[in-house]
Design a protein around this motif. Structure first.
Motif, mmCIF file in Angstrom:
data_model
loop_
_atom_site.group_PDB
_atom_site.id
_atom_site.type_symbol
_atom_site.label_atom_id
_atom_site.label_comp_id
_atom_site.label_asym_id
_atom_site.label_seq_id
_atom_site.Cartn_x
_atom_site.Cartn_y
_atom_site.Cartn_z
ATOM 1 N N UNK A 79 4.099 14.584 7.405
ATOM 2 C CA UNK A 79 4.880 13.395 8.618
ATOM 3 C C UNK A 79 5.009 12.931 7.767
ATOM 4 N N UNK A 80 6.595 12.561 7.767
ATOM 5 C CA UNK A 80 7.382 12.067 7.465
ATOM 6 C C UNK A 80 8.281 10.916 8.231
ATOM 7 N N UNK A 81 7.833 9.209 8.328
ATOM 8 C CA UNK A 81 8.687 8.491 9.570
ATOM 9 C C UNK A 81 10.106 7.989 8.822
ATOM 10 N N UNK A 82 10.868 7.968 10.136
ATOM 11 C CA UNK A 82 12.349 7.524 9.339
ATOM 12 C C UNK A 82 12.656 5.941 10.227
ATOM 13 N N UNK B 207 2.799 -0.207 8.445
ATOM 14 C CA UNK B 207 3.723 0.519 9.321
ATOM 15 C C UNK B 207 3.315 2.038 8.075
ATOM 16 N N UNK B 208 2.829 2.908 9.109
ATOM 17 C CA UNK B 208 3.288 4.173 8.775
ATOM 18 C C UNK B 208 4.145 4.718 8.106
ATOM 19 N N UNK B 209 3.722 4.927 6.326
ATOM 20 C CA UNK B 209 5.707 6.361 6.014
ATOM 21 C C UNK B 209 5.573 7.260 6.116
ATOM 22 N N UNK B 210 4.097 7.629 5.863
ATOM 23 C CA UNK B 210 3.549 9.024 5.895
ATOM 24 C C UNK B 210 2.518 9.823 6.028
ATOM 25 N N UNK B 211 1.197 10.803 6.080
ATOM 26 C CA UNK B 211 0.909 11.585 6.452
ATOM 27 C C UNK B 211 0.689 13.184 6.030
ATOM 28 N N UNK B 212 -0.146 13.511 4.791
ATOM 29 C CA UNK B 212 0.500 14.363 4.346
ATOM 30 C C UNK B 212 -1.149 14.971 4.763
ATOM 31 N N UNK C 192 11.132 3.845 0.418
ATOM 32 C CA UNK C 192 11.222 4.192 1.638
ATOM 33 C C UNK C 192 12.044 3.210 2.609
ATOM 34 N N UNK C 193 12.951 3.853 3.066
ATOM 35 C CA UNK C 193 13.547 2.968 4.191
ATOM 36 C C UNK C 193 13.789 3.907 5.358
ATOM 37 N N UNK C 194 12.853 2.639 5.814
ATOM 38 C CA UNK C 194 12.034 3.299 7.605
ATOM 39 C C UNK C 194 13.363 1.760 8.573
#
Length: 443
Positions: free
Chosen positions: A161-164, A345-350, A438-440
């Protein structure tokens, strides 16, 4: 990852064209496929998506009737295919679904999803994604002659799961969409996206890849699923990516530190960290001191305990996988917050592997730990194990991996033991699997 997201967006646009046969028996594809979650936001978790799942599987909403309902499902065994060749092929559009969460247009829904910082609880989003992924797979495998599905479809893995976007507003509507993107013999990969209304259009904020497996009517053994036929170059690329994802997971598992020794580079990393913790006054292997701006890994732990009540059961009367993910995420977020000293802040779930189902009535033990840090990133591992009320034996059910980004630079985390060193390397591997920085978006 960005290119994959663009391909998925273009696929969704194609699937939404009414003339391409998205729906059957309806001239309005939006009305046919959009499922409103607002029918589901009561404290008892009876929403439209899960109601639809119960209808497909034919299970009771009453806990006292669950044994009878599961007995009735045994009669569906005759609908199971003896081989995949006996099942009709399906297209990606056949499983495409949109789910609307109208937080903006119906403010009374926000309480369930609201954080104290006036953002959206990501743990609730994980629950919604899990339910949607299962429903998508039932759309792919539906049997028109059968009133209920003979398959038991369960979540096997949250691949990525990747956040934008940095945080989500609770005051704008959210839309989920997804479809089956790859199929094996008994497993399916599901691609899902999440959008939030910004102005007059829905903008992408999240990409997710789940892997689901099909089991027989009693959830005791594997069952075959319909093959998938790509219809365009974009769909062929998605299917090819599914094959690559499977190969990547197999390779990652084969190199697991539980199976193989660390690489030469990893061994060197651990040794250098060890040397940095030696006390220069004694120069002894037994005397260890922390370098500046560092924390021992053992001091980054948080734990919790959950009693698994019937309210949190899934359609097969086991504890809902989305509930497990929400609880693990919230403990992981608290761990990152406590460690970094600011809101993460969540960035990724894997790589969330569902190794063992959790029975209703079990005691669920969650242990969260920071296992790797870099700059303002925090890699958190949450270990989940279960024990029955009758037995004190503990068994691992899940291991969760979350990547957070803190508002400021965080301390380095140092292992003290060999076991912690392996956790450090495992966390570093998961962190290295994504693109940094990571650029959110903040909008």
């Amino acid at each position: 990852m960005r290119r994959a997201a663009l391909r998925f967006c273009s696929l969704n646009k194609g699937l939404l064209i009414p003339g391409r046969g998205l729906t059957q028996g309806s001239q309005n594809p939006e009305k046919q496929r959009v499922i409103h979650m607002h029918e589901a936001c009561s404290p008892i978790h009876v929403n439209h998506v899960r109601d639809k799942l119960r209808e497909i599987v034919g299970v009771s909403t009453n806990w006292r009737d669950h044994v009878k309902a599961m007995e009735e499902r045994k009669l569906l065994q005759s609908f199971l295919a003896e081989s995949q060749k006996g099942l009709p092929s399906r297209r990606m559009r056949d499983s495409y679904i949109e789910v609307l969460l109208p937080l903006g247009s119906q403010p009374e829904l926000r309480e369930k999803y609201l954080t104290v910082q006036n953002t959206i609880r990501f743990g609730r989003i994980l629950e919604d994604l899990d339910s949607l992924g299962v429903l998508i797979c039932y759309m792919h495998t539906r049997i028109h002659e059968a009133k209920m599905s003979p398959l038991s479809i369960v979540t096997a893995l949250v691949d990525k799961i990747d956040m934008q976007k940095m945080s989500l507003s609770p005051e704008q509507d959210i839309k989920f969409s997804g479809h089956v993107s790859w199929v094996g013999k008994t497993s399916m990969e599901v691609k899902m996206q999440m959008f939030q209304l910004h102005g007059n259009e829905f903008c992408p904020v999240l990409d997710a890849t789940f892997v689901m497996v099909a089991r027989d009517s009693e959830n005791k053994g594997p069952a075959f699923v319909n093959p998938l036929i790509p219809e365009s170059p974009e769909e062929e690329e998605l299917f090819r990516q599914g094959e690559l994802n499977k190969g990547r997971r197999v390779a990652f598992s084969a190199k697991s530190l539980l199976k193989m020794a660390p690489s030469a580079e990893e061994r060197s990393t651990i040794h250098e960290m060890f040397l940095h913790t030696l006390d220069p006054k004694t120069v002894s292997f037994q005397s260890r001191v922390l370098p500046p701006n560092a924390v021992w890994m053992e001091d980054s732990k948080l734990k919790s305990l959950e009693v698994c009540h019937p309210q949190e059961r899934n359609i097969f009367n086991r504890i809902f996988g989305g509930f497990l993910m929400r609880k693990a995420y919230e403990l992981g977020w608290a761990t990152a917050c406590n460690f970094g000293g600011s809101r993460p802040f969540v960035v990724a779930v894997d790589d969330i592997m569902f190794q063992k189902p959790v029975d209703v009535g079990s005691l669920l033990f969650l242990s969260s730990q920071v296992c790797f840090t870099q700059d303002n990133y925090i890699q958190v591992r949450v270990h989940s194990e279960v024990a029955s009320l009758e037995s004190k034996e503990h068994m691992t059910t899940n291991v969760f991996h979350f990547t957070f980004m803190s508002e400021k630079e965080v301390p380095l985390v140092f292992p003290r033991t060999y076991g912690e060193s392996m956790l450090y390397l495992d966390g570093k591997r998961h962190f290295s699997s994504m693109s940094v920085p990571v650029n959110l978006r903040r909008d």
